[in-house]
Enzyme design. Sequence first.
Site, PDB file in Angstrom:
ATOM      1  N   LEU A  85     -32.798   7.257  53.078  1.00  0.00           N
ATOM      2  CA  LEU A  85     -32.150   6.995  54.367  1.00  0.00           C
ATOM      3  C   LEU A  85     -33.179   6.772  55.481  1.00  0.00           C
ATOM      4  O   LEU A  85     -33.119   5.787  56.219  1.00  0.00           O
ATOM      5  CB  LEU A  85     -31.230   8.171  54.722  1.00  0.00           C
ATOM      6  CG  LEU A  85     -30.511   8.073  56.063  1.00  0.00           C
ATOM      7  CD1 LEU A  85     -29.542   6.888  56.059  1.00  0.00           C
ATOM      8  CD2 LEU A  85     -29.761   9.369  56.367  1.00  0.00           C
ATOM      9  N   LYS A 129     -17.080  13.300  56.777  1.00  0.00           N
ATOM     10  CA  LYS A 129     -18.167  13.005  55.834  1.00  0.00           C
ATOM     11  C   LYS A 129     -18.398  14.201  54.916  1.00  0.00           C
ATOM     12  O   LYS A 129     -18.629  14.047  53.712  1.00  0.00           O
ATOM     13  CB  LYS A 129     -19.451  12.656  56.593  1.00  0.00           C
ATOM     14  CG  LYS A 129     -20.546  12.257  55.633  1.00  0.00           C
ATOM     15  CD  LYS A 129     -21.774  11.712  56.289  1.00  0.00           C
ATOM     16  CE  LYS A 129     -22.774  11.340  55.183  1.00  0.00           C
ATOM     17  NZ  LYS A 129     -24.140  11.419  55.643  1.00  0.00           N
TER      18      LYS A 129
HETATM   19  O1  KPL Z   1     -23.186  10.549  50.518  1.00  0.00           O
HETATM   20  C1  KPL Z   1     -23.149  10.483  49.306  1.00  0.00           C
HETATM   21  C2  KPL Z   1     -24.184  11.214  48.549  1.00  0.00           C
HETATM   22  O2  KPL Z   1     -24.466  10.887  47.415  1.00  0.00           O
HETATM   23  O3  KPL Z   1     -24.766  12.154  49.154  1.00  0.00           O
HETATM   24  C3  KPL Z   1     -22.038   9.716  48.636  1.00  0.00           C
HETATM   25  C4  KPL Z   1     -21.054   9.216  49.685  1.00  0.00           C
HETATM   26  C5  KPL Z   1     -21.326  10.602  47.656  1.00  0.00           C
HETATM   27  C6  KPL Z   1     -22.535   8.461  47.959  1.00  0.00           C
HETATM   28  O4  KPL Z   1     -23.272   8.695  46.812  1.00  0.00           O
END
Ligand code: KPL
Length: 305
Positions: free
Chosen positions: A11, A182
């Site tokens: 990210l 989320k």
């Molecule tokens: O945010 C995610 C993660 O893996 O941490 C998802 C939405 C489950 C996508 O892989």
Amino acid sequence: MNIAIIGAGALGSVIGFHLAAVSNVTLIDPWAEHVHAINDGGLRCLIDHEERIVTLSATTDPSGVKPVEVALITVKAAQTAWAAEVAAHVLTPDGVAYTLQNGLGNAEILSVRLGKQHVGQAVTTLGATLLGPGYVRLAGRGPTTFGATPVLHLAYAIADKFRASGLPAAVSTDLIGLVWGKLIVNVGINALTAILRVPNGALATTPAARSLVRKVVEEAVAVAQAAGVTLSLTDPVAETLAVAQATAVNYSSMLQDVLRGAPTEIDTINGAIVREGGRLGVPTPCNAMLCELVAALEETAPLRV
Ligand code: KPL
């Protein structure tokens, strides 16, 4: 605007790649191989099957970083205390550190070190995958929303930078529903994929797995309701399954952590539901069981799926 991105995993690297075109950005991360690859050959990013490269500075050592108005915290939950120390070092006296991390509790850890007036919350649905040192893939351009507090003009400024760099972004005065929305998706997907060792899509396509998702999500929704949270999701079970379907081939971040023997974020995701449930008197036996199973997985040697 000077920006530090603390945590150059998937990210942080994807965000750094974009923001470098519109701002002064420094990536800060303890992973020396990644940092050296970026400084030597630039950061490579695969976007829609096309590879692009940007030049930006990366470092393992925050001591030489110029003061920044905004720090974006993109480390895993287990590194939040480290990230707080780094942010304390690089932020200007009026600067803000925004946590874009999964789960609950990260902003509180940052606030203990930095003070509440220097910590903001953000929620991102950007998708990213780290392909190797200095190499990352943009997996989805979901929006990022920054909380209006503690400093409104910085929230607008960083959201503007995101948009200028091609990443959708907004500012909200009411982030809590999004944070929990989320959280609930992560509650329903991450631990189950890590335990079952399946890609996200398997949760949406098999009846037994769908039923497990329903149970853990319904518990989390009951906790959110008891906490007085108005969720951003209208049908949390269906929307969690839709995310699993939309990211069908992905290994969740928790499955990836388990496979490489790294600490998981179970404590800030399902663990947060159990803690909040305990505080509010809402039973959460399925989430508690997932926490125990993932804790057991963390203690065992990594296996390949
Ligand atoms: O945010 C995610 C993660 O893996 O941490 C998802 C939405 C489950 C996508 O892989």
